[in-house]
Design a protein around this motif. Structure first.
Motif, PDB file in Angstrom:
ATOM      1  N   LEU A 310       0.834  -1.191   0.000  1.00 40.67           N
ATOM      2  CA  LEU A 310       0.000   0.000   0.000  1.00 40.67           C
ATOM      3  C   LEU A 310       0.877   1.252   0.000  1.00 40.67           C
ATOM      4  CD1 LEU A 310      -2.961   0.948   0.144  1.00 40.67           C
ATOM      5  CD2 LEU A 310      -2.693   1.103   2.617  1.00 40.67           C
ATOM      6  N   ILE A 330      -8.835  -3.032   9.825  1.00 42.75           N
ATOM      7  CA  ILE A 330      -9.598  -3.052   8.576  1.00 42.75           C
ATOM      8  C   ILE A 330     -11.061  -3.288   8.914  1.00 42.75           C
ATOM      9  CG2 ILE A 330      -9.260  -5.522   8.154  1.00 42.75           C
ATOM     10  CD1 ILE A 330      -9.028  -4.778   5.134  1.00 42.75           C
ATOM     11  N   SER A 335     -13.690  -2.563   3.195  1.00 43.71           N
ATOM     12  CA  SER A 335     -13.737  -1.361   2.351  1.00 43.71           C
ATOM     13  C   SER A 335     -12.893  -0.217   2.895  1.00 43.71           C
ATOM     14  CB  SER A 335     -15.182  -0.885   2.202  1.00 43.71           C
ATOM     15  OG  SER A 335     -15.712  -0.469   3.452  1.00 43.71           O
ATOM     16  N   ARG A 336     -12.511  -0.285   4.168  1.00 48.22           N
ATOM     17  CA  ARG A 336     -11.781   0.840   4.770  1.00 48.22           C
ATOM     18  C   ARG A 336     -10.635   0.343   5.643  1.00 48.22           C
ATOM     19  NH1 ARG A 336     -16.975   2.793   4.434  1.00 48.22           N
ATOM     20  NH2 ARG A 336     -17.189   4.973   3.750  1.00 48.22           N
ATOM     21  N   LEU A 337      -9.575   1.130   5.630  1.00 47.45           N
ATOM     22  CA  LEU A 337      -8.464   0.935   6.558  1.00 47.45           C
ATOM     23  C   LEU A 337      -8.477   2.069   7.575  1.00 47.45           C
ATOM     24  CD1 LEU A 337      -5.409  -0.001   4.311  1.00 47.45           C
ATOM     25  CD2 LEU A 337      -6.517  -1.465   5.988  1.00 47.45           C
ATOM     26  N   ARG A 352     -10.788   2.127   0.655  1.00 50.32           N
ATOM     27  CA  ARG A 352      -9.877   1.354  -0.186  1.00 50.32           C
ATOM     28  C   ARG A 352      -9.902   1.815  -1.639  1.00 50.32           C
ATOM     29  NH1 ARG A 352      -9.161  -3.754   0.935  1.00 50.32           N
ATOM     30  NH2 ARG A 352      -7.599  -3.630  -0.707  1.00 50.32           N
ATOM     31  N   THR A 565      -9.845  -9.947   3.096  1.00 51.18           N
ATOM     32  CA  THR A 565      -8.714  -9.076   2.806  1.00 51.18           C
ATOM     33  C   THR A 565      -7.768  -9.089   3.997  1.00 51.18           C
ATOM     34  OG1 THR A 565     -10.025  -7.636   1.382  1.00 51.18           O
ATOM     35  CG2 THR A 565      -7.961  -6.745   2.226  1.00 51.18           C
ATOM     36  N   VAL A 859      -1.076  -5.720   1.483  1.00 50.10           N
ATOM     37  CA  VAL A 859      -2.496  -6.032   1.368  1.00 50.10           C
ATOM     38  C   VAL A 859      -2.646  -7.263   0.474  1.00 50.10           C
ATOM     39  CG1 VAL A 859      -4.761  -5.209   0.654  1.00 50.10           C
ATOM     40  CG2 VAL A 859      -3.120  -3.606   1.640  1.00 50.10           C
ATOM     41  N   GLU A 861      -5.547  -9.351  -1.314  1.00 52.66           N
ATOM     42  CA  GLU A 861      -6.955  -9.442  -1.688  1.00 52.66           C
ATOM     43  C   GLU A 861      -7.343 -10.911  -1.907  1.00 52.66           C
ATOM     44  OE1 GLU A 861      -8.833  -6.914  -1.676  1.00 52.66           O
ATOM     45  OE2 GLU A 861      -7.594  -5.140  -2.003  1.00 52.66           O
TER      46      GLU A 861
END
Length: 873
Positions: A310, A330, A335-337, A352, A565, A859, A861
């Motif tokens: 990242l 997370i 969807s968000r860090l 993200r 994730t 990260v 996925e």
């Protein structure tokens, strides 16, 4: 009553008359917009200054803000902005804000009213120059409000259709399509609504407009389903247009019989046409349904596992890793860090699908983020504080600010409770309800008979049956006399626990049915785990080596979403730290590259500047005091006993070092030992409470120190004259936290930290008569005060991350001179509780601590696909 409109074009108007021009200038209007968007709770002054004057110094920004507030009050009234020493907010009795009314209508499910308040995107067309952080905050709120508006419209449109009012349903869907003209979903819904209302030609026309717009604006082909739906509706429209039409007028000489006869073919023709349309719609529905069923039943193709590092903007980089606090989390949906970073070590939230993060105001100095089970909120920790912030960037609220909570981990369970580390030098976990003002209670109890010294890093299982956590065993009970760790699981609500994995720390549950953890050699492991039985049900597998792993508390950067994730950080250079000399203009040079360490802290230079005393961990041993000849000379491990030894301070003659020493059990004492290691350490002071930050007066008569922040008084500064006093005397002791005492070279002045204003700030008082005066040194946050050797300057770390020098005059009386930021110091180790740097004898260099190279945040996925593939082998 003034009316502030933020939805659509920014405007300010008055119900009774015109608004003075001064209040409509860009900067006053911008301040009103920020306060309106912040809500009724307002916003801190520091955050407003950072938003509106990001390039200005603290003093200039404060002055600019004061001038803007004055201009607004002069134009609109003195009470329109309510102010405290720390924050500003709009007076809801004098100002109406459309965003407030919109959100209130949403909360009350008053959908029509909500849609009426929404005049367009938030602050449409209004930009703040050179303020990326503010633009990010506004954009996040803009997206959130637009989504709420769209949900309200969808509810109204569906309700109208269910009631048979297709015309009104078309009106609502058209509003939705107009608000997001590139949305294929909104376009489909409008087309179907138009068809249901009998306007198939209009549906086809809208499809063509959408297709043209997508090709022009996005330079790509539009959604194929739009074309398929338009083709079907177009055939129906052509069929209807080609059908023969009959005159509606009766013959010149009508009769009842003739009239009925004439109408019969017309009715039959309409019936045939309606049946044709109905059959076409049914056929279309069957095709759609068949496609959907096939989509549901066919095996889903395996998703590709993608690994990436990242990238972060330098202003949004993660804060340096700490041994006792976490940095990254997370959201459950991935969807968000949320992470700790930026120059002020704030809570940053990054969607993200975005390139930049949003800094949550009022979170400077935060640590250990964690998400709520639904992902709508982010919790974080400060010493003694558990706080919660919304993911949209609104200021946080405090759950609890007791003396009990620490920073080594927190997890929000489905039962509505937060399970959190305790702020004690060895203790169990706490449990506190996730609501303002809640009181924590003990959840786990140490099994001291087994050598348990601390419980940290909780992770609540999704089924709510138990909590995973790390047990720290004292060096006395650990392997080879070293501190050791294990993963345990505690039952909810009893708190009874048992060890499930040895030589492991920082456990995280994965919804694939696995347990992630890190070993002492920094290897990331995964093992099958059944959350119902709360047992390991398979053999572990190594995933990655070189994890970023903190010492003392075993912190790691590791998180996994329920959707698969995986996020983790590796410590480049195996997480080694090094000592560096840093000049006053910020140029850094390594002291001794051949002396790497797992951890370094509390550096102290001997009076002649030739020797260094420092708390150091090497080869995973306990924390000890080391003595090193500068720069590249030999070193010795001075302390050989105790679980942790830290905070060294030289005696004035340079022959001995006084330090804090924590035995396997009991309180942390102050001990003194010869710097050459020629004699065992002697007890300097023992009390029931923990003692830190030791320091001697230049004449050697006074030993000054502080108590633990978890002790009565929240941390006080005390002193004792060895050989004279039988007990310590209070130097600075209030209900607030005082720490990091630093005596001036002549012994007449004491600098220290206090949080009496709500933030850590630097103050100076006379010594030993501390009640004779008091001067504030920092403004906007300050920690780690250290005097220059000539006594004419006081250095400290500002909340911005800069190392600051303040000129000090003491003749004929104490006064402050110029304050100057020397260089950005956020890249070097910092700690609220005591200085993590030392000043060279010439006051031209600073001995600081830095990581060898920055950590990498990786990260992965679709990580669950990788686990499934391994399980099939």
């Amino acid at each position: 009553m003034s009316i502030l409109e933020l939805l659509g074009t920014l405007s300010l108007r008055n119900e009774t008359g015109p608004i003075p021009l001064a209040a409509q200038q860009k900067r006053p209007l911008g301040l009103l917009a920020i306060l309106g968007l912040a809500g009724r709770q307002g916003l801190s002054r520091d955050r407003i200054e950072a938003y509106l004057w990001p390039e200005s110094s603290g003093a200039r920004a404060q002055h600019a803000l004061d001038q803007t507030v004055y201009a607004i009050r002069h134009a609109l009234g003195s009470d329109v902005i309510l102010a405290t020493a720390r924050e500003l907010r709009l007076n809801p009795e004098l100002v109406r804000v459309d965003v407030w009314e919109f959100e209130q209508a949403i909360r009350a499910s008053q959908w029509t009213a909500a849609v009426g308040h929404y005049k367009g995107p938030l602050l449409d067309g209004f930009h703040f120059a050179d303020s990326h952080e503010l633009d990010s905050w506004i954009e996040s709120n803009r997206s959130r409000l637009r989504l709420e508006y769209q949900k309200a419209i969808e509810f109204l449109a569906n309700s109208s259709a269910e009631a048979g009012d297709h015309s009104q349903s078309v009106t609502w869907w058209r509003k939705l399509a107009n608000s997001d003209p590139l949305s294929a979903g909104a376009t489909k819904k409008l087309m179907l609504a138009l068809a249901a209302a009998g306007d198939r030609a209009g549906a086809v026309k809208h499809a063509r407009l959408y297709q043209e717009l997508v090709r022009q604006e996005l330079e790509m082909e539009p959604d194929s389903e739009i074309a398929d739906l338009a083709a079907t509706l177009s055939r129906q429209a052509i069929s209807e247009a080609a059908a023969p039409r009959h005159r509606s007028a009766a013959p010149d000489n009508p009769s009842v019989t003739a009239s009925v006869a004439a109408s019969t073919p017309k009715v039959k023709e309409r019936s045939r046409r309606d049946r044709t349309v109905l059959y076409a719609v049914i056929a279309l529905a069957m095709l759609i349904s068949a496609g959907a069923i096939w989509g549901w039943l066919r095996p889903a193709p395996a998703k590709q596992v993608v690994r990436s590092t990242l990238a972060m903007d330098s202003t949004e980089a993660m804060a340096p890793g700490a041994p006792w606090s976490g940095r990254v989390a997370i959201s459950p949906d991935g969807s968000r860090l949320a992470y700790i970073g930026g120059p002020r070590s704030q809570l940053l939230i990054r969607a993200r699908n975005q390139l930049h993060a949003i800094a949550v105001p009022g979170t400077e100095g935060a640590s250990t983020p964690f998400f709520s089970p639904d992902g709508s909120k982010v919790g974080f920790l400060r010493v003694k504080d558990v706080q919660i912030a919304s993911i949209n960037g609104a200021p946080p609220i405090t759950v609890t600010d007791t003396l009990l909570t620490g920073t080594a981990g927190a997890s929000w369970g489905p039962d509505g409770f937060i399970y959190v580390d305790a702020n004690t030098n060895g203790g169990g976990l706490l449990r506190v309800e996730a609501k303002p003002g809640a009181k924590p209670s003990w959840f786990t109890v140490l099994d001291t008979a087994s050598g348990e010294f601390d419980h940290t890093w909780p992770d609540v299982l999704p089924n709510g049956k138990g909590v995973l956590f790390t047990i720290r065993f004292s060096a006395k009970n650990g392997a080879k006399g070293r501190t050791s760790y294990a993963i345990a699981v505690a039952d909810i609500p009893s708190g009874k626990h048992r060890v499930i994995v040895d030589d492991a720390m920082y456990a995280r549950y994965a919804s694939s049915g696995h347990l992630l953890y890190v070993t002492a050699n920094k290897t990331l492991m995964v093992v099958p785990f059944d959350q119902n039985s709360m047992k390991v049900v398979g053999e572990p597998t190594a995933l990655s080596e070189g994890m970023r792993l903190g010492l003392l508390g075993g912190s790691a950067d590791l998180a996994v979403s329920a959707t698969g994730t995986l996020v983790y950080a590796t410590g480049a250079g195996q997480g080694k730290q090094e000592l560096v000399w840093v000049t006053r203009d910020g140029r850094a040079q390594a002291v001794d590259p051949e002396w790497p360490s797992d951890y370094l802290g509390f550096p102290a230079l001997s009076p002649d500047g030739k020797w260094l005393a420092v708390a150091r961990v090497a080869n995973a041993e306990p924390l000890n005091i080391w003595i090193k000849r500068l720069d590249r000379g030999p070193s010795i491990k001075l302390t050989l006993e105790g679980n942790d030894n830290l905070g060294p301070a030289w005696t004035p003659d340079g022959r001995s070092v006084t330090f804090s020493s924590a035995p396997a059990t009991g309180a942390t004492d102050l001990r003194t030992e010869r710097a050459d290691g020629g004699a065992p350490a002697v007890m300097q002071l023992h009390e029931k409470r923990n003692l830190y930050n030791a320091g001697w007066s230049p004449d050697g008569k006074w030993l000054i120190f502080r108590t633990d922040v978890s002790s009565p008084g929240s941390g006080d500064i005390l002193a004792i004259r060895p050989g004279i006093d039988t007990a310590p005397v209070a130097v600075v002791a209030t209900t607030f936290t005082e720490m990091s005492p630093a005596l001036s070279p002549n012994g007449r002045w004491l600098a220290y930290i206090s949080n009496e204003t709500g933030e850590d700030e630097i103050y100076v008082v006379p010594f030993p008569n501390t009640g004779a005066g008091k001067w504030a040194i920092s403004a906007g946050g300050g920690t780690e005060p250290v005097w220059s050797h000539h006594g004419g300057e006081l250095f400290y770390r500002a909340a911005s991350g800069d190392l600051v020098a303040v000129a000090i005059n003491t003749n004929p009386r104490f006064s402050l001179g110029r304050s100057a930021a020397l260089f950005p110091a956020a890249g070097f180790t910092s700690l609220r509780f005591g200085p993590q740097y030392a000043v060279a004898p010439d006051d031209r260099r600073f001995l600081m601590i830095r990581a060898g190279t920055p950590d990498k945040l990786i990260v992965v996925e679709n990580w669950f696909e990788e686990l499934r593939a391994k399980s099939r082998r």
